[in-house]
Design an enzyme around this catalytic site. Structure first.
Site, mmCIF file in Angstrom:
data_model
loop_
_atom_site.group_PDB
_atom_site.id
_atom_site.type_symbol
_atom_site.label_atom_id
_atom_site.label_comp_id
_atom_site.label_asym_id
_atom_site.label_seq_id
_atom_site.Cartn_x
_atom_site.Cartn_y
_atom_site.Cartn_z
ATOM 1 N N ARG A 1 -79.005 66.529 -50.947
ATOM 2 C CA ARG A 1 -78.870 65.536 -49.881
ATOM 3 C C ARG A 1 -78.755 64.169 -50.533
ATOM 4 N NH1 ARG A 1 -77.265 68.814 -47.075
ATOM 5 N NH2 ARG A 1 -78.090 69.601 -45.111
ATOM 6 N N GLU B 1 -73.228 59.342 -45.232
ATOM 7 C CA GLU B 1 -71.900 59.972 -45.125
ATOM 8 C C GLU B 1 -71.218 59.600 -43.816
ATOM 9 O OE1 GLU B 1 -72.258 64.191 -45.801
ATOM 10 O OE2 GLU B 1 -73.384 63.876 -47.647
ATOM 11 N N HIS C 1 -68.704 66.354 -49.595
ATOM 12 C CA HIS C 1 -69.660 67.340 -49.049
ATOM 13 C C HIS C 1 -68.976 68.705 -48.853
ATOM 14 C CE1 HIS C 1 -73.637 67.603 -46.615
ATOM 15 N NE2 HIS C 1 -73.372 68.749 -47.199
HETATM 16 C C1 DGY Z 1 -76.097 72.598 -45.695
HETATM 17 O O1 DGY Z 1 -75.891 73.748 -45.318
HETATM 18 O O2 DGY Z 1 -77.186 72.072 -45.604
HETATM 19 C C2 DGY Z 1 -74.946 71.883 -46.316
HETATM 20 O O3 DGY Z 1 -75.205 70.609 -46.660
HETATM 21 C C3 DGY Z 1 -73.685 72.023 -45.479
HETATM 22 O O4 DGY Z 1 -73.122 73.157 -46.001
#
Ligand code: DGY
Length: 323
Positions: free
Chosen positions: A242, A271, A289
């Protein structure tokens, strides 16, 4: 019998939307626009389940203000820090996620970033496309190899384990890691990896540092100016977890000053905005992402949501319940 009324906040793979339509009274987001707070409030007050994802923001204020019809927040993705879990728990909401199905693809992407930043792949591609490449020469665009180096992992969950297996067996890398709780050898499934007591110990000895901890208040800016200074000057930071785990301003400064050698990022704090200084740097690989972005995985994630929602409305425990 009335079919549960559910709303999907973004476009999902077609096969998944069809599976949802076959079972539920579904409202889809045909033009895939991100929901405003008002649209999210409407979703929470007018539908039995909200099928949310990581680009939404479902905070405590929104949940507590709405007279909720929604009883299930079924999230598409493994991370669920976009939902205020404490508020959801307090209000008696069920929350589910989609673990496992995205492990391999996200691990592949972490390795992609490691290779791209160490071998200067983005920089090289930009050079070719812009017509600046002058041809092969012994000193051209020298990078760093992965083989035999030390990979430091922060947060030894499923994705981290898959990254470590690839790095160790594919590239002969030594694996060191930090995890908040003790990881029993059985959970490492035969992988040789050394658990360190602190994040700093991992940072100090790693050539590559890959972040795999969940987002949230506990991990916000875990990698800050001080922690970046503990990394080795030739080391690379990889983030597929993250964005908020890294202080992006401090990272940009560290890259400018040569505190570390480079970074490979797939996630960002705000983002789709990216700290502008990072956009100008050649020693940073920036992906939008993409961790779980393969056809197989995105369909797998969606079908996992279908299973969770079906179980919930059939009166069973959803398999991926987190709250
Ligand atoms: C998640 O699944 O948490 C990702 O960031 C998106 O695939």
């Amino acid at each position: 019998m009335r079919r549960p009324r559910i709303i999907v906040t973004r476009r999902w793979p077609e096969a998944v939307e069809q599976a949802l339509q076959a079972r539920f009274d579904v409202t889809l987001n045909a033009n895939d626009h991100p929901f405003s707070a008002e649209e999210m409030r409407h979703a929470l007050t007018g539908f039995d389940a909200v099928l949310t994802t990581v680009s939404d923001r479902i905070d405590g204020g929104l949940l507590r203000a709405a007279p909720l019809r929604c009883r299930l927040l079924a999230s598409y993705g493994v991370g669920y820090n976009h939902i205020d879990i404490d508020a959801a728990r307090e209000l008696g909401l069920c929350v589910t996620n989609t673990p496992d199905v995205l492990t391999d693809c996200t691990a592949d992407l972490a390795l992609t970033l490691m290779l791209m930043v160490a071998r200067r792949a983005g920089e090289g591609e930009r050079q070719v496309r812009s017509g600046q490449w002058k041809g092969w020469r012994p000193t051209h665009m020298i990078g760093t190899r992965l083989s035999g180096k030390t990979l430091g992992i922060i947060g030894m969950g499923r994705i981290a384990h898959a990254v470590a297996v690839r790095a160790h067996h594919g590239f002969g890398m030594k694996i060191v890691f930090f995890n908040r709780s003790r990881v029993e050898p059985a959970r490492l499934a035969g992988l040789q990896a050394e658990q360190c007591d602190t994040v700093d110990e991992v940072l100090a000895q790693s050539d590559f540092v890959s972040l795999h901890c969940p987002g949230g208040a506990d991990t916000r800016h875990l990698i800050d100016r001080e922690r970046l200074a503990r990394m080795q000057p030739h080391a690379f930071l990889i983030n597929t977890a993250r964005g908020e785990v890294v202080d992006e301003i401090a990272l940009a400064e560290a890259l400018q000053r040569g505190t570390i050698a480079g970074a490979g990022l797939d996630v960002y704090a705000a983002e789709p905005s990216v700290t502008p200084a990072l956009l100008k740097m050649e020693n940073v690989v920036l992906l939008p992402h993409l961790g779980s972005a393969t056809r197989e995985t995105r369909e797998g994630m969606g079908m996992r949501v279908v299973d969770n929602v079906s179980a919930f409305f059939d009166g069973h425990e959803p398999p991926d319940r987190v709250v």
